[in-house]
Motif scaffolding. Structure first.
Motif, short mmCIF file in Angstrom:
data_model
loop_
_atom_site.label_atom_id
_atom_site.label_comp_id
_atom_site.label_asym_id
_atom_site.label_seq_id
_atom_site.Cartn_x
_atom_site.Cartn_y
_atom_site.Cartn_z
N MET A 1 0.82 -1.19 0.00
CA MET A 1 0.00 0.00 0.00
C MET A 1 0.86 1.26 0.00
N ILE A 2 1.98 1.20 0.67
CA ILE A 2 2.89 2.35 0.71
C ILE A 2 3.41 2.66 -0.69
N LEU A 3 3.71 1.64 -1.47
CA LEU A 3 4.22 1.85 -2.82
C LEU A 3 3.18 2.54 -3.70
N VAL A 4 1.93 2.14 -3.58
CA VAL A 4 0.86 2.75 -4.37
C VAL A 4 0.68 4.22 -3.99
N GLN A 5 0.73 4.51 -2.70
CA GLN A 5 0.61 5.90 -2.26
C GLN A 5 1.81 6.73 -2.72
N THR A 6 2.98 6.16 -2.68
CA THR A 6 4.17 6.87 -3.13
C THR A 6 4.10 7.18 -4.62
N ILE A 7 3.63 6.22 -5.40
CA ILE A 7 3.48 6.46 -6.84
C ILE A 7 2.44 7.54 -7.10
N GLY A 8 1.34 7.52 -6.35
CA GLY A 8 0.31 8.55 -6.51
C GLY A 8 0.82 9.94 -6.17
N VAL A 9 1.57 10.06 -5.09
CA VAL A 9 2.13 11.36 -4.70
C VAL A 9 3.14 11.82 -5.74
N PHE A 10 3.95 10.90 -6.24
CA PHE A 10 4.94 11.26 -7.27
C PHE A 10 4.25 11.75 -8.54
N ALA A 11 3.19 11.06 -8.96
CA ALA A 11 2.45 11.49 -10.15
C ALA A 11 1.80 12.85 -9.94
N ALA A 12 1.27 13.09 -8.74
CA ALA A 12 0.66 14.39 -8.44
C ALA A 12 1.71 15.50 -8.48
N LEU A 13 2.87 15.25 -7.92
CA LEU A 13 3.93 16.26 -7.93
C LEU A 13 4.42 16.54 -9.35
N SER A 15 2.64 16.29 -12.04
CA SER A 15 1.57 17.06 -12.68
C SER A 15 1.65 18.53 -12.29
N VAL A 16 1.85 18.78 -11.01
CA VAL A 16 1.94 20.16 -10.54
C VAL A 16 3.16 20.86 -11.14
N ILE A 17 4.27 20.17 -11.20
CA ILE A 17 5.48 20.76 -11.79
C ILE A 17 5.25 21.08 -13.27
N GLY A 18 4.62 20.17 -13.99
CA GLY A 18 4.31 20.43 -15.39
C GLY A 18 3.40 21.62 -15.60
N VAL A 19 2.39 21.75 -14.75
CA VAL A 19 1.47 22.89 -14.86
C VAL A 19 2.19 24.18 -14.52
N VAL A 67 -7.35 16.64 -9.95
CA VAL A 67 -7.16 16.55 -11.40
C VAL A 67 -7.89 17.69 -12.10
N ALA A 68 -9.10 18.00 -11.65
CA ALA A 68 -9.87 19.07 -12.29
C ALA A 68 -9.21 20.42 -12.12
N VAL A 69 -8.68 20.69 -10.93
CA VAL A 69 -8.09 22.01 -10.67
C VAL A 69 -6.69 22.13 -11.28
N VAL A 70 -5.89 21.10 -11.19
CA VAL A 70 -4.51 21.19 -11.68
C VAL A 70 -4.44 21.05 -13.19
N LEU A 71 -5.15 20.07 -13.74
CA LEU A 71 -5.04 19.83 -15.17
C LEU A 71 -6.11 20.56 -15.98
#
Length: 88
Positions: A1-13, A15-19, A67-71
């Protein structure tokens, strides 16, 4: 479960960096980012308001709001397409 959360946080970060990088190249980056966020929130609301006619809705939770606000609207369209594809 920790790996899935880490991947989610990494993907969110990422996305924010790209925006942030895309918005920084505009003449008015804060106004551009705010406009994109409002457009994304409005499109998420429109999808949920039209659920009675289309039969497809997107649940409102932290992930979909992010996703709606960032992307913006492209993020909502992607979530909508994923929802339609996963129904069939």
């Amino acid at each position: 479960m920790i790996l899935v959360q880490t991947i989610g946080v990494f993907a969110a970060l990422m996305s924010v960096i790209g925006v942030v990088l895309a918005a920084s190249k505009a003449k008015r980056p804060l106004l551009r980012a705010l406009g994109s966020a409002v457009c994304g929130a409005a499109s998420l609301g429109a999808v949920n308001l039209l659920e009675g006619y289309t039969g497809v809705s997107i649940a409102l939770n932290y992930a979909t709001a992010f996703v709606a606000v960032v992307l913006g609207a492209p993020g909502v369209v992607t979530m909508l397409l994923l929802r339609v594809l996963l129904l069939f």
